[in-house]
Motif scaffolding. Sequence first.
Motif, mmCIF file in Angstrom:
data_model
loop_
_atom_site.group_PDB
_atom_site.id
_atom_site.type_symbol
_atom_site.label_atom_id
_atom_site.label_comp_id
_atom_site.label_asym_id
_atom_site.label_seq_id
_atom_site.Cartn_x
_atom_site.Cartn_y
_atom_site.Cartn_z
ATOM 1 N N MET A 159 0.839 -1.198 0.000
ATOM 2 C CA MET A 159 0.000 0.000 0.000
ATOM 3 C C MET A 159 0.873 1.247 0.000
ATOM 4 N N LEU A 194 -2.565 4.831 2.670
ATOM 5 C CA LEU A 194 -2.599 4.653 4.129
ATOM 6 C C LEU A 194 -3.127 5.913 4.797
ATOM 7 N N ILE A 249 -6.886 6.289 4.260
ATOM 8 C CA ILE A 249 -7.668 5.400 5.141
ATOM 9 C C ILE A 249 -7.679 5.970 6.567
ATOM 10 N N SER A 250 -6.505 6.411 7.046
ATOM 11 C CA SER A 250 -6.415 6.989 8.394
ATOM 12 C C SER A 250 -7.328 8.209 8.507
ATOM 13 N N LEU A 275 -11.015 7.146 8.596
ATOM 14 C CA LEU A 275 -11.372 6.498 9.873
ATOM 15 C C LEU A 275 -11.420 7.506 11.021
ATOM 16 N N THR A 276 -10.476 8.459 11.004
ATOM 17 C CA THR A 276 -10.488 9.494 12.055
ATOM 18 C C THR A 276 -11.786 10.297 11.974
ATOM 19 N N VAL A 296 -14.695 8.282 13.338
ATOM 20 C CA VAL A 296 -14.757 8.255 14.813
ATOM 21 C C VAL A 296 -15.244 9.608 15.336
ATOM 22 N N PHE A 297 -14.745 10.695 14.759
ATOM 23 C CA PHE A 297 -15.152 12.021 15.231
ATOM 24 C C PHE A 297 -16.620 12.327 14.917
ATOM 25 N N ALA A 325 -16.775 2.242 12.384
ATOM 26 C CA ALA A 325 -15.385 2.354 12.855
ATOM 27 C C ALA A 325 -15.183 1.527 14.120
ATOM 28 N N PHE A 367 -12.744 -1.676 14.591
ATOM 29 C CA PHE A 367 -11.751 -1.653 15.670
ATOM 30 C C PHE A 367 -11.834 -2.928 16.521
ATOM 31 N N ARG A 370 -4.335 14.560 16.335
ATOM 32 C CA ARG A 370 -5.317 14.083 15.340
ATOM 33 C C ARG A 370 -5.838 15.239 14.484
#
Lengths: 222, 216
Positions: free
Chosen positions: A1, A6, A9-10, A13-14, A17-18, A35, A39, A213
């Motif tokens: 990847m 990467l 995707i991060s 996903l962040t 979650v937020f 998410a 996890f 973040r």
Amino acid sequence: MTENTLALISFALTLMVFSYLLGDLPLIRHLYRIAAYIFIGMSAAFTLIVGYESLLLPFWQEAQDPAISWTALGSQADPVIFGAALLFAALLLLKPVARLGWLSNSVLAAVVAIGAAVGVLGALRGTLLPLLEATVRLPALDADIGSLLESLLVLLGTLMALFSFHYQVNPSGGARYAPGKVFRTIGKALIVTALGAIYASTILSSLTILTERIAFLFQYGA
Amino acid sequence: MNRRPRAGISMAAVTGFLVGSVAVLSLLLGDNPALFGDGAGAEALAQNLALPGDALLRLLMIVLALSIVFGIANLLTLHIRRLASGRLMSGVLLSSFAGVIGWHIMLPGEPSLLEAIQLPIESALAALLCVTLVAGGARILTRRSDIWGLLFTLVVVLVLLGSLPLPELAPIATFSDWLMRIPAQAGARAILLGIALGSIVVGVRALLGQDRSARG
């Protein structure tokens, strides 16, 4: 990847979650749940991998290795211990079988008792005795008055805070012993202060992560 | 009406007591030759006493490692059943689980999946904690507006202000430092001592078979 994939995707996903902060909005509420489920699934898989590769497999290899011995009995006892552990685990699985309940309960009781023995000795040697020693140890008399006073204050504070844990009721129903009430109130204030300090430290730690973040989101979004 | 204790329960209690006593004595006395004087046999005696403790600890570690596997198998079974009953979120969990296992089999030791998915979710959840803690702290004042709620909030605000690197807040930083060093330390030590005493009481209850959950 690639690095970009990467990061993408991060980033996604962040944000997922937020999205929890937006509350119970239609469609949005599923993002946080997705998410969370990803996890949990990944954590379970990583735990399984680590449990197998770092615990079970090395235990099995050590049990077969004549150069390694777990106890003073020598390496020939290791496969017996490993086999006994497998038998214990298999018996624990038999708990739903009503007829064999006594057997799995006995195995469970033995496992809990070993854990309790380790816990009792760990609490005694690892927490209680070192903490008591650190609390009652006063600096040398020729030390400066400030550190002597601080140690005395910590000792008195710890005693009063411990005293506040003690549940006391006057059997005659009258007023409680006045000095005891004062000690208990000061002790409770010290415990609330400690909890407040721990709470603030946790906020500070999570604030650091939140900053990182948000910086990542801005950096990738820009 | 008096009920007779079931044989299984009493046998579990007896087993727990015997195994626990052996473990405690072995872990306490074993590998400590100084307890048995300076004689030639002291070291051998200490080693022999440590034997059951070592074996039981190793047994416990293997059983705990296996119980992790059983726990994960239980989680997967539960979610397979939930997926079969039409809950699609369980499918997300199962596919992420299968994805990690497959990734690990194909590319062992490759950390990018951990770095791209696991770590961002973990960090974002830890970051969310900040918001929920602040909201919870504010709620304490509205729900519990007594002296203890006020003291708690005051300490939190002082410690947070004391951590700011502003020269104008230097007196608050000094006071916050003192607060952490003396009163908070005394309170924290009392809490830790309380936890240790509580652990010992719970452990001894489990060893004596007084705890119902410990009897299975």
